[in-house]
Enzyme design. Sequence first.
Site, PDB file in Angstrom:
ATOM      1  N   GLU A 199      40.356  58.965  46.123  1.00 43.47           N
ATOM      2  CA  GLU A 199      39.395  60.053  46.291  1.00 43.47           C
ATOM      3  C   GLU A 199      39.884  60.956  47.420  1.00 43.47           C
ATOM      4  OE1 GLU A 199      35.352  57.486  45.224  1.00 43.47           O
ATOM      5  OE2 GLU A 199      35.711  58.113  47.289  1.00 43.47           O
TER       6      GLU A 199
ATOM      7  N   TYR B 138      34.693  43.606  48.602  1.00 44.57           N
ATOM      8  CA  TYR B 138      33.852  44.810  48.568  1.00 44.57           C
ATOM      9  C   TYR B 138      34.385  45.823  47.562  1.00 44.57           C
ATOM     10  CZ  TYR B 138      31.948  49.326  49.694  1.00 44.57           C
ATOM     11  OH  TYR B 138      31.376  50.568  49.567  1.00 44.57           O
TER      12      TYR B 138
ATOM     13  N   ARG C 195      39.499  63.712  54.048  1.00 40.94           N
ATOM     14  CA  ARG C 195      40.034  62.366  54.220  1.00 40.94           C
ATOM     15  C   ARG C 195      40.299  61.788  52.837  1.00 40.94           C
ATOM     16  NH1 ARG C 195      36.227  58.133  53.647  1.00 40.94           N
ATOM     17  NH2 ARG C 195      37.433  56.840  55.074  1.00 40.94           N
TER      18      ARG C 195
ATOM     19  N   HIS D   5      26.098  53.684  54.273  1.00 37.61           N
ATOM     20  CA  HIS D   5      27.292  52.881  54.524  1.00 37.61           C
ATOM     21  C   HIS D   5      26.983  51.415  54.808  1.00 37.61           C
ATOM     22  CE1 HIS D   5      29.101  56.922  54.954  1.00 37.61           C
ATOM     23  NE2 HIS D   5      30.139  56.321  54.435  1.00 37.61           N
TER      24      HIS D   5
HETATM   25  C1  HEM Z   1      31.978  54.188  51.401  1.00 38.09           C
HETATM   26  C2  HEM Z   1      33.886  55.873  55.490  1.00 38.09           C
HETATM   27  C3  HEM Z   1      31.718  60.134  54.797  1.00 38.09           C
HETATM   28  C4  HEM Z   1      29.177  58.143  51.240  1.00 38.09           C
HETATM   29  C5  HEM Z   1      32.765  54.335  52.493  1.00 38.09           C
HETATM   30  C6  HEM Z   1      33.793  53.414  52.877  1.00 38.09           C
HETATM   31  C7  HEM Z   1      34.317  53.876  54.036  1.00 38.09           C
HETATM   32  C8  HEM Z   1      33.644  55.097  54.379  1.00 38.09           C
HETATM   33  C9  HEM Z   1      35.427  53.240  54.856  1.00 38.09           C
HETATM   34  C10 HEM Z   1      34.254  52.182  52.094  1.00 38.09           C
HETATM   35  C11 HEM Z   1      35.138  52.665  50.959  1.00 38.09           C
HETATM   36  C12 HEM Z   1      35.879  51.631  50.140  1.00 38.09           C
HETATM   37  O1  HEM Z   1      36.266  50.567  50.633  1.00 38.09           O
HETATM   38  O2  HEM Z   1      36.160  51.914  48.951  1.00 38.09           O
HETATM   39  C13 HEM Z   1      33.477  57.187  55.650  1.00 38.09           C
HETATM   40  C14 HEM Z   1      33.924  58.074  56.688  1.00 38.09           C
HETATM   41  C15 HEM Z   1      33.330  59.280  56.476  1.00 38.09           C
HETATM   42  C16 HEM Z   1      32.494  59.131  55.310  1.00 38.09           C
HETATM   43  C17 HEM Z   1      34.902  57.687  57.812  1.00 38.09           C
HETATM   44  C18 HEM Z   1      33.419  60.591  57.228  1.00 38.09           C
HETATM   45  C19 HEM Z   1      34.329  60.883  58.104  1.00 38.09           C
HETATM   46  C20 HEM Z   1      30.817  59.949  53.809  1.00 38.09           C
HETATM   47  C21 HEM Z   1      29.852  60.936  53.407  1.00 38.09           C
HETATM   48  C22 HEM Z   1      29.131  60.380  52.418  1.00 38.09           C
HETATM   49  C23 HEM Z   1      29.639  59.039  52.189  1.00 38.09           C
HETATM   50  C24 HEM Z   1      29.698  62.334  54.007  1.00 38.09           C
HETATM   51  C25 HEM Z   1      28.004  61.091  51.737  1.00 38.09           C
HETATM   52  C26 HEM Z   1      27.383  60.707  50.698  1.00 38.09           C
HETATM   53  C27 HEM Z   1      29.726  56.901  50.985  1.00 38.09           C
HETATM   54  C28 HEM Z   1      29.260  56.021  49.940  1.00 38.09           C
HETATM   55  C29 HEM Z   1      30.054  54.871  49.976  1.00 38.09           C
HETATM   56  C30 HEM Z   1      31.014  55.076  51.055  1.00 38.09           C
HETATM   57  C31 HEM Z   1      28.102  56.287  48.979  1.00 38.09           C
HETATM   58  C32 HEM Z   1      29.893  53.636  49.086  1.00 38.09           C
HETATM   59  C33 HEM Z   1      28.865  52.723  49.732  1.00 38.09           C
HETATM   60  C34 HEM Z   1      28.403  51.605  48.795  1.00 38.09           C
HETATM   61  O3  HEM Z   1      29.186  50.675  48.536  1.00 38.09           O
HETATM   62  O4  HEM Z   1      27.252  51.681  48.349  1.00 38.09           O
HETATM   63  N1  HEM Z   1      32.701  55.368  53.419  1.00 38.09           N
HETATM   64  N2  HEM Z   1      32.606  57.852  54.845  1.00 38.09           N
HETATM   65  N3  HEM Z   1      30.655  58.811  53.058  1.00 38.09           N
HETATM   66  N4  HEM Z   1      30.760  56.313  51.641  1.00 38.09           N
HETATM   67 FE1  HEM Z   1      31.645  57.070  53.259  1.00 38.09          FE
END
Ligand code: HEM
Length: 333
Positions: A265, A316, A222, A192
């Site tokens: 998503e 972003y 979510r 993240h």
């Molecule tokens: C991106 C929150 C769980 C992988 C993000 C973003 C948020 C977020 C706010 C930005 C999304 C956007 O603006 O489009 C969370 C929360 C989680 C969670 C609150 C659990 C409650 C996970 C899990 C994974 C994950 C389990 C496992 C792989 C990613 C990835 C990105 C991302 C790969 C994109 C990061 C990048 O720009 O390289 N997440 N996430 N997330 N999340 Fe999570």
Amino acid sequence: MSITTRDDHPSTSVLPERIRRFPWPFIAENYRYSANVEPANKVVKTEVGEWGSSLIDIDEYYLEELREREAILERDPSRLQFLPHMRPAIWDAITTLLPAMAKDYPDTMSFTKEGKRCRWRNDLQNLDVQFTVGVDDSLPMGPLRFLGSQIQDDMAFLDKREDALWLDAGVITFAADWSIGFDTGMKFHEIHGPVPRITEERIVSRAEQFLLRLQPGEQYRRTNWTMTIDHRLDTSTETYPQWAHDRSTLAEDPNLPERLHLRVEVQHLVCLPHTGTVLFLIRSYLLPLTDIAKVPAWRENLGHVLAELPDDMAEYKGFIRYRKAASDWLLAG
Ligand code: HEM
């Protein structure tokens, strides 16, 4: 006689399924990041329909999307990753998801298990296979690729150790601007790292603590959203040169309303029952602005969200250059 409402848009009963089943992600006129988790399987009513009754959602695009995943994996095997210690978790996912699908889609799917011997029938693919849990070559393509050939969701597996979550396996063919090849082996916090605000606002650490405490068998979900140009599921880092350029020209494109899609998503967080591994399912839905405009409340809602979103978040998410053109079109309606 054609049925129209006061706003002169088709009544909800004649709207196509892709709109009636669309998981509308906004609950207010503004959007900010939060750890927005809720129990899985809760049906959510929208302006024009509902979504969310099953863990694995199968829709009209099932075969098309699975063919696309197969073609991507053939071209680029790096979209499937797994570290050897994740084998039991992958089998755990198979014996969790296939029975769940059989329960939700009994007319087309069935799953039986006697000891370690299993039988999976999926009429949508004319498939009837028998395999043995834990024996990788009892499934023709190996367990992870096989599971990826049965569900439209992308999958990531997170191991729990050293009081942290580690992304140690997955099949991600429909990423919204990230790369499973790059992220495999990373910790939840590192993954993240590129996201603005969420570290400072302690959303990442709260989400990680929540996930670390999940009990075997628990399922949450979510939503997340962004914008995608054209009906393109594969917007991964690997294919960046194919899609990123359109971002700089879209604002002037007269076809913006047909080309620009809201990408939502539905992300499920499943604590697998035998291994305790966190399975992260990402199911991506795309709806063009022209469809969104058929629901006046959605049209206005997205118009306001896009207009108001802070610059760092729009940057972003990759749409800062055309978000004004998009919100102007939506709000002019
Ligand atoms: C991106 C929150 C769980 C992988 C993000 C973003 C948020 C977020 C706010 C930005 C999304 C956007 O603006 O489009 C969370 C929360 C989680 C969670 C609150 C659990 C409650 C996970 C899990 C994974 C994950 C389990 C496992 C792989 C990613 C990835 C990105 C991302 C790969 C994109 C990061 C990048 O720009 O390289 N997440 N996430 N997330 N999340 Fe999570």
